[in-house]
Scaffold this active site. Structure first.
Site, short mmCIF file in Angstrom:
data_model
loop_
_atom_site.label_atom_id
_atom_site.label_comp_id
_atom_site.label_asym_id
_atom_site.label_seq_id
_atom_site.Cartn_x
_atom_site.Cartn_y
_atom_site.Cartn_z
CG ASP A 298 -6.13 -5.26 -3.69
OD1 ASP A 298 -7.38 -5.29 -3.63
OD2 ASP A 298 -5.51 -5.17 -4.77
CG ASP B 262 -8.14 -11.07 -7.94
OD1 ASP B 262 -9.15 -11.81 -7.87
OD2 ASP B 262 -8.12 -9.99 -8.54
CB CYS C 119 6.74 8.43 9.19
SG CYS C 119 6.91 6.73 8.60
CB CYS D 266 8.72 3.65 8.41
SG CYS D 266 9.61 4.68 7.24
CG HIS E 33 7.84 6.37 3.72
ND1 HIS E 33 7.72 6.80 5.02
CD2 HIS E 33 6.93 7.07 3.00
CE1 HIS E 33 6.78 7.73 5.07
NE2 HIS E 33 6.29 7.91 3.87
CB CYS F 155 10.75 8.27 8.59
SG CYS F 155 9.77 8.61 7.10
#
Lengths: 339, 339
Positions: free
Chosen positions: B233, B60, B271, B273, B302, B276
């Protein structure tokens, strides 16, 4: 041993500890008994499962923490009465309970409950604490129920060679899986510390792990390994990392120093850790000055790696029968400082 | 896009972002120009090299930050005069300089400087900001020097359909590599926000990336992706993680809740990930309540994984022409809450 007081090395996940070559970590039974509680740890399958670390874990019994957190109510022959530093609740810890708690946590190495007094305390107080620690060691040994959990005795006795010798004799007669030397890690090592540490380790069986508690700087690791110590624990790598102080083969650097603003070099050009492979001092300084969490994460990784690498090189030098040359080279490099 | 305001996603190293499937991240040119400074970033080889991220980076311009940090001195047609939020020094940013700074950082996607006013500001102020943003967009486009850095225009115009349409028409006539919609991400989405977002995206070329700035919750991602938005975002995944709020397919959970004290389940049983896969809610609650840095590290991992997974599933559903079914199932699951 990287320090995982609450069951977590500060900022570093177990799989990264593994990558750095960590083989054993230290946790604290007193802290874990406060939070999350022994029953919770048991319900979750023990400390290894809880924290996701499948290597050995050694726990300190927590005697030192109980006595140093200002939460102490009373020590007598029965044990310690204290108030929790978390919620103020009254608690007690006997030598038997200290072993039971550590066995319940499912750790690989438990420490006996010891009475910690400053090495500079009055002689009669140092003597009484040593005798009490020896009594507690015997009671701890008798209280063992779980054979998978090794138990280490702790030599006390301040700076008094005779007390240290009596403590070592009593413990070795009882017979422990390993032996720790306590009460010598407060502040910078003095000639007195070095003398007592050297005298004491010589009285402990070389075939068992000999552990100098709470030590120390990278130079300390070499000096005390030279005496015969095998195991150390210290919060310096992670605590100093959070404060921006990084260990290198050429001494420590404070990463917030303006001289590192545009420095493209890694923390330590001789270091093989993943942080030195990827990041510049300039970037790490930027992370520190902007207060990014990643600063603590990356600098803790490096500092732990530096400590583990130092220990690995000590072991290698010993196995090559080249420890003296290594020690000389390592310490003179440390003393050189940064370019 | 995971948010790396200062050139670091809070608590998560680039190699872990990669493991989680991140493809592009967002940084902030204003913040990086303050610290470590554009010249430092250039001297270190650009932002990718500095932070060790080899994927695309969008920055940005910093207009929003300049105008929101309370550091604003003045906006006029020439640009923005401000005082640094870091050291109070006076600075200025023209539309041309905003592009030059982002090109100097070496990023892949730069945003034009825009004037941000609340969508609820008086109509004449909203109109003036839109027209100024369009002028600045044209000047930014003319100031481009580095063809590797794509440039996105930003549609402004508050809740006024005609202003939004005029802004979109002006930008698409100028021709940008992508188009962002600004000024719609303050607070929870209202029916007005949804109306303007839907009207505006329809005026932007579908063959270019269409980016809704500062959005949003997992549900927002679905709702706005359904309109045609491609890029988002948001600081929610990392900020909420640090506050102990975790995203799951069944809604958010606050990990410090006592109900998770002995809960052996992962954050989200569906999940994939690494957090997890390894850690229980009980352990994560323990890390949060003891203030361990590892709490922020693991929960941020996570939450970012959850957001990236949601976006990946949106893409998959679109490619399978099954978006509506997916959206219905995802949102009804979110609304179910925890067992």
């Amino acid at each position: 041993m990287p320090v995982a007081t609450h069951g977590a090395v500060k900022g570093v996940a177990p799989r990264h500890l593994r990558e750095l070559g960590a083989t054993i970590i230290l946790a604290n039974a007193y802290h874990l008994a406060q939070r999350p509680g022994v029953e919770t740890v048991q319900a979750l399958g023990g400390l290894h499962a809880l924290m996701g670390w499948d290597g050995p874990i050694l726990t300190d019994s927590g005697g030192f923490q109980v006595m140093s957190l200002g939460a102490l109510v009373r020590v007598d022959d029965a044990g310690v009465q204290y108030r929790s530093h978390v919620d103020g609740r009254a608690g007690r810890l006997s030598p038997e309970e200290a072993v039971a708690v550590q066995e319940a946590l499912g750790v690989d190495v438990a420490m006996v409950l010891d009475e910690c007094v400053p090495a500079t305390a009055p002689p009669d107080r140092v003597a009484r604490a040593m005798h009490r620690t020896s009594e507690w060691a015997e009671r701890g040994l008798a209280a063992r129920r779980r054979p998978e959990t090794a138990l280490f005795g702790i030599v006390q006795g301040g700076f008094d060679s005779e007390l240290r010798a009596a403590s070592a004799a009593r413990l070795t007669t009882l017979g422990f899986d390993g032996y720790a030397v306590g009460g010598l890690s407060v502040g910078e090592p003095s000639p007195e510390t070095a003398r007592v540490a050297a005298e004491t380790v010589a009285l402990l069986p070389a075939a068992r792990p000999r552990y100098l508690m709470g030590v120390g700087t990278p130079g300390d690791l070499l000096r005390f390994a030279a005496m015969g110590y095998d195991l150390f624990d210290c919060v310096l790598p992670t605590r100093n990392a959070r404060n921006g102080q990084l260990f290198t083969s050429r001494g420590r650097i404070n990463i917030d120093n303006a001289r590192y603003r545009d420095d493209p070099r890694p923390i330590d050009e001789t270091c093989k850790c993943p942080v030195c492979a990827r990041y510049s001092r300039a970037y790490l300084r930027h992370l520190f000055t902007t207060g990014e969490i990643l600063s603590s994460v990356l600098t803790s990784l490096h500092n732990i790696s530096f400590y583990l690498d130092t220990m690995g090189r000590i072991r290698q030098a010993i196995s090559l029968d080249a420890f003296d040359e290594f020690r000389h080279s390592y310490l003179s490099n440390l003393a050189r400082g940064q370019d």
